[in-house]
Scaffold this active site. Structure first.
Site, PDB file in Angstrom:
ATOM      1  N   CYS A 112       1.251  -1.170  -0.001  1.00  0.00           N
ATOM      2  CA  CYS A 112      -0.142   0.081   0.070  1.00  0.00           C
ATOM      3  C   CYS A 112       0.953   1.194   0.226  1.00  0.00           C
ATOM      4  O   CYS A 112       0.489   2.159  -0.374  1.00  0.00           O
ATOM      5  CB  CYS A 112      -1.187  -0.526   1.071  1.00  0.00           C
ATOM      6  SG  CYS A 112      -1.606  -1.517   1.033  1.00  0.00           S
ATOM      7  N   HIS A 252      -3.567   7.292   2.229  1.00  0.00           N
ATOM      8  CA  HIS A 252      -3.873   5.936   2.283  1.00  0.00           C
ATOM      9  C   HIS A 252      -5.621   5.510   3.322  1.00  0.00           C
ATOM     10  O   HIS A 252      -6.056   6.020   3.430  1.00  0.00           O
ATOM     11  CB  HIS A 252      -2.850   4.671   2.474  1.00  0.00           C
ATOM     12  CG  HIS A 252      -2.922   2.973   2.300  1.00  0.00           C
ATOM     13  ND1 HIS A 252      -3.490   3.261   1.188  1.00  0.00           N
ATOM     14  CD2 HIS A 252      -3.319   2.195   3.121  1.00  0.00           C
ATOM     15  CE1 HIS A 252      -4.324   1.542   1.150  1.00  0.00           C
ATOM     16  NE2 HIS A 252      -4.055   1.333   2.587  1.00  0.00           N
ATOM     17  N   ASN A 282     -10.125  -0.229  -0.622  1.00  0.00           N
ATOM     18  CA  ASN A 282      -8.311  -0.171  -0.407  1.00  0.00           C
ATOM     19  C   ASN A 282      -8.194  -0.808  -1.748  1.00  0.00           C
ATOM     20  O   ASN A 282      -7.844  -2.364  -2.164  1.00  0.00           O
ATOM     21  CB  ASN A 282      -8.165  -0.647   0.986  1.00  0.00           C
ATOM     22  CG  ASN A 282      -6.890  -0.978   0.927  1.00  0.00           C
ATOM     23  OD1 ASN A 282      -5.787  -0.417  -0.020  1.00  0.00           O
ATOM     24  ND2 ASN A 282      -6.328  -1.350   2.507  1.00  0.00           N
TER      25      ASN A 282
HETATM   26  N1  COA Z   1     -17.970  -8.601   9.925  1.00  0.00           N
HETATM   27  C1  COA Z   1     -18.874  -8.427  11.051  1.00  0.00           C
HETATM   28  N2  COA Z   1     -17.394  -9.403  11.801  1.00  0.00           N
HETATM   29  C2  COA Z   1     -16.510  -9.070  11.803  1.00  0.00           C
HETATM   30  C3  COA Z   1     -15.657  -9.111  10.461  1.00  0.00           C
HETATM   31  C4  COA Z   1     -16.895  -8.807   9.479  1.00  0.00           C
HETATM   32  N3  COA Z   1     -16.460  -8.082   7.964  1.00  0.00           N
HETATM   33  N4  COA Z   1     -14.876  -9.074  10.577  1.00  0.00           N
HETATM   34  C5  COA Z   1     -13.959  -9.708  11.777  1.00  0.00           C
HETATM   35  N5  COA Z   1     -15.181  -9.466  12.586  1.00  0.00           N
HETATM   36  C6  COA Z   1     -15.544  -9.567  13.963  1.00  0.00           C
HETATM   37  C7  COA Z   1     -13.926 -10.690  14.163  1.00  0.00           C
HETATM   38  O1  COA Z   1     -14.366 -11.612  13.646  1.00  0.00           O
HETATM   39  C8  COA Z   1     -14.670 -10.226  15.979  1.00  0.00           C
HETATM   40  O2  COA Z   1     -15.477 -11.203  16.396  1.00  0.00           O
HETATM   41  P1  COA Z   1     -15.035 -11.429  17.863  1.00  0.00           P
HETATM   42  O3  COA Z   1     -14.564 -10.583  19.203  1.00  0.00           O
HETATM   43  O4  COA Z   1     -16.070 -12.755  18.273  1.00  0.00           O
HETATM   44  O5  COA Z   1     -13.858 -12.351  18.147  1.00  0.00           O
HETATM   45  C9  COA Z   1     -14.988  -9.009  15.646  1.00  0.00           C
HETATM   46  O6  COA Z   1     -15.659  -8.823  14.657  1.00  0.00           O
HETATM   47  C10 COA Z   1     -13.625  -7.907  16.464  1.00  0.00           C
HETATM   48  O7  COA Z   1     -12.806  -7.748  15.067  1.00  0.00           O
HETATM   49  P2  COA Z   1     -11.333  -7.534  14.739  1.00  0.00           P
HETATM   50  O8  COA Z   1     -11.037  -7.839  14.553  1.00  0.00           O
HETATM   51  O9  COA Z   1     -11.118  -6.311  16.514  1.00  0.00           O
HETATM   52  O10 COA Z   1     -12.442  -6.036  14.435  1.00  0.00           O
HETATM   53  P3  COA Z   1     -11.799  -4.470  14.185  1.00  0.00           P
HETATM   54  O11 COA Z   1     -13.236  -3.504  14.408  1.00  0.00           O
HETATM   55  O12 COA Z   1     -10.863  -4.633  14.207  1.00  0.00           O
HETATM   56  O13 COA Z   1     -12.378  -4.637  12.324  1.00  0.00           O
HETATM   57  C11 COA Z   1     -10.868  -4.742  10.492  1.00  0.00           C
HETATM   58  C12 COA Z   1     -11.560  -5.201  11.331  1.00  0.00           C
HETATM   59  C13 COA Z   1      -9.954  -5.888   9.778  1.00  0.00           C
HETATM   60  C14 COA Z   1     -12.174  -3.633  10.095  1.00  0.00           C
HETATM   61  C15 COA Z   1     -10.094  -3.501  10.577  1.00  0.00           C
HETATM   62  O14 COA Z   1      -8.986  -4.059  11.788  1.00  0.00           O
HETATM   63  C16 COA Z   1      -9.443  -3.371  10.201  1.00  0.00           C
HETATM   64  O15 COA Z   1      -9.374  -2.490   8.956  1.00  0.00           O
HETATM   65  N6  COA Z   1      -7.390  -3.129  10.261  1.00  0.00           N
HETATM   66  C17 COA Z   1      -6.468  -2.590   9.032  1.00  0.00           C
HETATM   67  C18 COA Z   1      -6.327  -3.546   8.244  1.00  0.00           C
HETATM   68  C19 COA Z   1      -5.786  -2.677   6.714  1.00  0.00           C
HETATM   69  O16 COA Z   1      -5.574  -2.092   7.046  1.00  0.00           O
HETATM   70  N7  COA Z   1      -5.876  -3.879   6.137  1.00  0.00           N
HETATM   71  C20 COA Z   1      -4.762  -3.403   4.831  1.00  0.00           C
HETATM   72  C21 COA Z   1      -3.051  -2.461   5.174  1.00  0.00           C
HETATM   73  S1  COA Z   1      -2.980  -1.334   4.465  1.00  0.00           S
END
Ligand code: COA
Length: 347
Positions: A112, A252, A282
């Protein structure tokens, strides 16, 4: 002498993948995706379209709209994490498609942060006095490495490309000092485990779906906020700028909550922060140039922009630039493909 952006092009496929469609295949909901990421929809390329096609379309948009002479382009830097092939370079394919017959082409993969890394390389090539005109394109077909059975990743990514023409200038406009960072301890937190020389594609990798992108989303999220906030502050200091001298932030686009947190840490009004993640998700190497393309009419001569990125590697960075004078545009402008249809992507 410095390097300035004088033309911009962009391309996104016409097919839209909505949150509603995703929620029909994995356990998630439209509301969850919007609340946790800010993404409403993303564009998905069809099976016949590769990253080089996205890149070539963005370059065509740039060349057509700004009357650029193909023969004058000396180099093409292609930032991508989803090359057409492991070998040969995607840049070679794009040079051919875009008829850049006097340019050498090279791929750059910093995930990214790829576009920002390539922009810094390109600026240095121009500042060295050895090159006068380069095209830098960020392009990714993320749908080719996303697992549409994995709700942790499939909600986030989309396909697209953005391109800029970088030219020599004697004016005060253009790229200022840049800070680029790499921390290889982050590799296992965000990667496509199989398909490279470490773990070539095999029956096992197909079985375990390790040829798709895997990430520790929560860890990446925290690192992204901390790294982008710090490096943006450091870039301001290095360029002797205060936050209130920044007219626009082009971050980004990984998650709206990351973008908001970075803006808040810098004390910059959210109206000054450019956001199109709601429409494109993204697009990895393409997020920054697509944002520049999307919002180019807002940027006025002499305004200060702050660009910051974070991605796999980990790779991150920030730069400031003073917006210059764009090349004269053709009066009839090609716009994004108007034909829009909903698709369901399944592997
Ligand atoms: N729909 C519903 N629930 C979801 C889900 C989805 N698409 N994805 C994850 N969950 C659940 C998880 O399983 C977790 O459940 P649990 O509490 O029962 O274990 C809960 O939601 C919280 O998970 P978490 O990973 O803490 O969620 P989050 O708020 O951090 O959101 C992302 C997840 C992936 C959206 C977030 O972490 C993110 O954007 N991370 C950065 C990713 C990124 O930028 N990647 C590229 C880098 S350039």
């Amino acid at each position: 002498m410095s390097a300035v952006i004088t033309a911009i092009g962009g391309f996104v496929p016409s097919s839209i993948l909505t949150n509603k469609k995703i929620s029909e295949t994995v356990d998630t909901s439209e509301e969850w995706i919007i609340k946790r990421t800010g993404i409403k929809e993303r564009r998905i390329a069809d099976d016949d379209t590769a990253t080089s096609d996205l890149a070539a379309a963005a370059i065509e948009n740039l060349i057509e709209n700004y009357n650029v002479d193909r023969g004058e382009i000396e180099a093409l830097l292609v930032a991508t994490a989803t090359p057409d092939h492991i070998l040969a370079p995607t840049a070679s394919i794009v040079c051919e498609k875009s008829r850049l017959t006097n340019a050498f082409g090279i791929d750059m993969n910093a995930a990214c942060s790829g576009f920002l890394y390539a922009l810094e390389m390109g600026a240095n090539m121009i500042e060295s006095g050895r090159y006068k005109k380069l095209i830098i394109v960020g392009a990714d077909k993320m749908s080719s490495i996303v697992d549409y059975e994995d709700r942790n990743t499939c909600i986030l990514f989309g396909d697209g490309a953005g391109a800029v023409l970088l030219e020599k200038t004697e004016s005060d406009y253009g790229l200022m000092k840049t800070i680029l960072k790499t921390d290889g301890s982050g590799v296992s937190s965000l990667a496509v485990p199989a398909g490279g020389s470490r773990n070539p594609t095999s029956m096992q990798s197909l079985l375990h779906r390790t040829h798709y992108l895997k990430q520790d989303g929560a860890f990446v999220f925290k690192r992204a906020v901390a790294a982008m906030s710090q490096v943006s502050q450091d870039a301001l200091t290095k360029n002797e700028l205060e936050a209130d001298q920044i007219d626009w932030v082009v971050p980004h686009q990984a998650n709206l909550r990351i973008i908001t947190a970075v803006g808040e840490s810098l004390g910059i009004d959210f109206e000054k922060v450019k956001v199109n993640i709601d429409r494109y998700g993204n697009t990895t190497s393409a997020t920054v140039p697509l944002c520049l393309w999307d919002f180019k009419d807002d940027f006025k001569e002499g305004q200060n922009l702050l660009i910051t990125t974070f991605g796999a590697g980990f790779s991150w960075g920030a730069t400031c630039l003073k917006w210059g004078v764009m090349r004269e545009k053709k009066t009839v402008q090609k716009t994004k493909d108007s034909k829009v249809e909903e698709v369901l992507v399944a592997h």
